[in-house]
Scaffold this motif. Structure first.
Motif, PDB file in Angstrom:
ATOM      1  N   ASN A   6       0.829  -1.205   0.000  1.00 41.03           N
ATOM      2  CA  ASN A   6       0.000   0.000   0.000  1.00 41.03           C
ATOM      3  C   ASN A   6       0.865   1.258   0.000  1.00 41.03           C
ATOM      4  O   ASN A   6       0.578   2.223  -0.711  1.00 41.03           O
ATOM      5  CB  ASN A   6      -0.926   0.006   1.211  1.00 41.03           C
ATOM      6  CG  ASN A   6      -1.971  -1.082   1.152  1.00 41.03           C
ATOM      7  OD1 ASN A   6      -2.257  -1.642   0.092  1.00 41.03           O
ATOM      8  ND2 ASN A   6      -2.537  -1.406   2.292  1.00 41.03           N
ATOM      9  N   LEU A   9       2.446   1.797  -3.391  1.00 41.04           N
ATOM     10  CA  LEU A   9       1.457   2.423  -4.279  1.00 41.04           C
ATOM     11  C   LEU A   9       1.291   3.897  -3.935  1.00 41.04           C
ATOM     12  O   LEU A   9       1.196   4.749  -4.824  1.00 41.04           O
ATOM     13  CB  LEU A   9       0.116   1.692  -4.183  1.00 41.04           C
ATOM     14  CG  LEU A   9       0.074   0.277  -4.742  1.00 41.04           C
ATOM     15  CD1 LEU A   9      -1.247  -0.398  -4.372  1.00 41.04           C
ATOM     16  CD2 LEU A   9       0.289   0.287  -6.235  1.00 41.04           C
ATOM     17  N   LEU A  12       4.130   5.731  -5.448  1.00 43.23           N
ATOM     18  CA  LEU A  12       3.928   5.960  -6.889  1.00 43.23           C
ATOM     19  C   LEU A  12       3.008   7.151  -7.116  1.00 43.23           C
ATOM     20  O   LEU A  12       3.263   7.985  -7.990  1.00 43.23           O
ATOM     21  CB  LEU A  12       3.346   4.713  -7.546  1.00 43.23           C
ATOM     22  CG  LEU A  12       4.307   3.548  -7.747  1.00 43.23           C
ATOM     23  CD1 LEU A  12       3.544   2.314  -8.221  1.00 43.23           C
ATOM     24  CD2 LEU A  12       5.399   3.919  -8.729  1.00 43.23           C
ATOM     25  N   ALA A  71       8.416   4.520  -5.502  1.00 39.67           N
ATOM     26  CA  ALA A  71       7.884   3.285  -4.916  1.00 39.67           C
ATOM     27  C   ALA A  71       8.804   2.795  -3.796  1.00 39.67           C
ATOM     28  O   ALA A  71       8.329   2.370  -2.737  1.00 39.67           O
ATOM     29  CB  ALA A  71       7.718   2.212  -5.987  1.00 39.67           C
ATOM     30  N   THR A 144      -1.260   6.692   0.880  1.00 36.21           N
ATOM     31  CA  THR A 144      -1.145   5.422   1.592  1.00 36.21           C
ATOM     32  C   THR A 144      -2.281   5.262   2.593  1.00 36.21           C
ATOM     33  O   THR A 144      -2.896   4.193   2.691  1.00 36.21           O
ATOM     34  CB  THR A 144       0.221   5.326   2.307  1.00 36.21           C
ATOM     35  OG1 THR A 144       1.255   5.412   1.322  1.00 36.21           O
ATOM     36  CG2 THR A 144       0.358   4.037   3.086  1.00 36.21           C
ATOM     37  N   ILE A 147      -5.467   4.460   0.722  1.00 32.34           N
ATOM     38  CA  ILE A 147      -5.456   3.075   0.244  1.00 32.34           C
ATOM     39  C   ILE A 147      -5.711   2.117   1.411  1.00 32.34           C
ATOM     40  O   ILE A 147      -6.500   1.178   1.285  1.00 32.34           O
ATOM     41  CB  ILE A 147      -4.107   2.758  -0.452  1.00 32.34           C
ATOM     42  CG1 ILE A 147      -4.003   3.540  -1.759  1.00 32.34           C
ATOM     43  CG2 ILE A 147      -3.974   1.255  -0.706  1.00 32.34           C
ATOM     44  CD1 ILE A 147      -2.604   3.557  -2.354  1.00 32.34           C
TER      45      ILE A 147
END
Length: 152
Positions: A6, A9, A12, A71, A144, A147
């Motif tokens: 998570n 991501l 990113l 990442a 984060t 997510i």
């Protein structure tokens, strides 16, 4: 393991947001952020640069490297998040971004040869780079957190 993914991501997303902020700032003339010559040409004239094969490869390589690093730094953020679970994501992200700036611009970046002289940047550039790292940290932390909440 899921929290690490998570956060990667989230990193990113944070990297993509920083790219967008740099591009918007340069295109609007509001923020002249110093980049490598190749990246400067791509941010200043993206449609022209991407029409030429060499410049498109340079852009793809630079963006790929940037997002891969984002990442990886997202993964590092997951460790920080585990250590400080009660701190608000925005505050923790800002602190993480500030620390990331110090580590990459004055430490790790020099050790691996990607930050030549960045800590001795022209006046105003060091502050802009610091700001970009803080934006990255906050964006990574908030993404984060979002997510994580959606996956619960």
């Amino acid at each position: 393991m899921t929290s690490t993914i998570n956060a990667m991501l989230g990193g990113l997303i944070g990297g993509a947001i920083v790219t967008a902020v740099i591009a918007a700032g340069r295109q609007s003339g509001l923020a002249d952020i110093a980049l490598s010559d190749e990246e400067e040409a791509l941010f200043d004239r993206p449609s022209q640069a991407l029409s030429r094969r060499h410049d498109a490869r340079v852009w793809a390589s630079a963006q790929g490297n940037h997002l891969l690093a984002a990442a990886g730094f997202g993964q590092a953020y997951s460790v920080v998040r585990e250590r400080f679970p009660t701190v608000s994501p925005a505050l923790l992200g800002a602190g993480f971004g500030a620390l990331l700036h110090v580590v990459t611009s004055a430490g790790l970046g020099h050790a691996v040869g990607i930050a030549h002289g960045r800590f001795r940047a022209p006046e105003g550039q060091a502050g802009k780079r610091f700001g970009m790292h803080v934006i990255f940290g906050v964006a990574t932390a908030l993404a984060t957190d979002m997510i994580e909440r959606r996956r619960r």
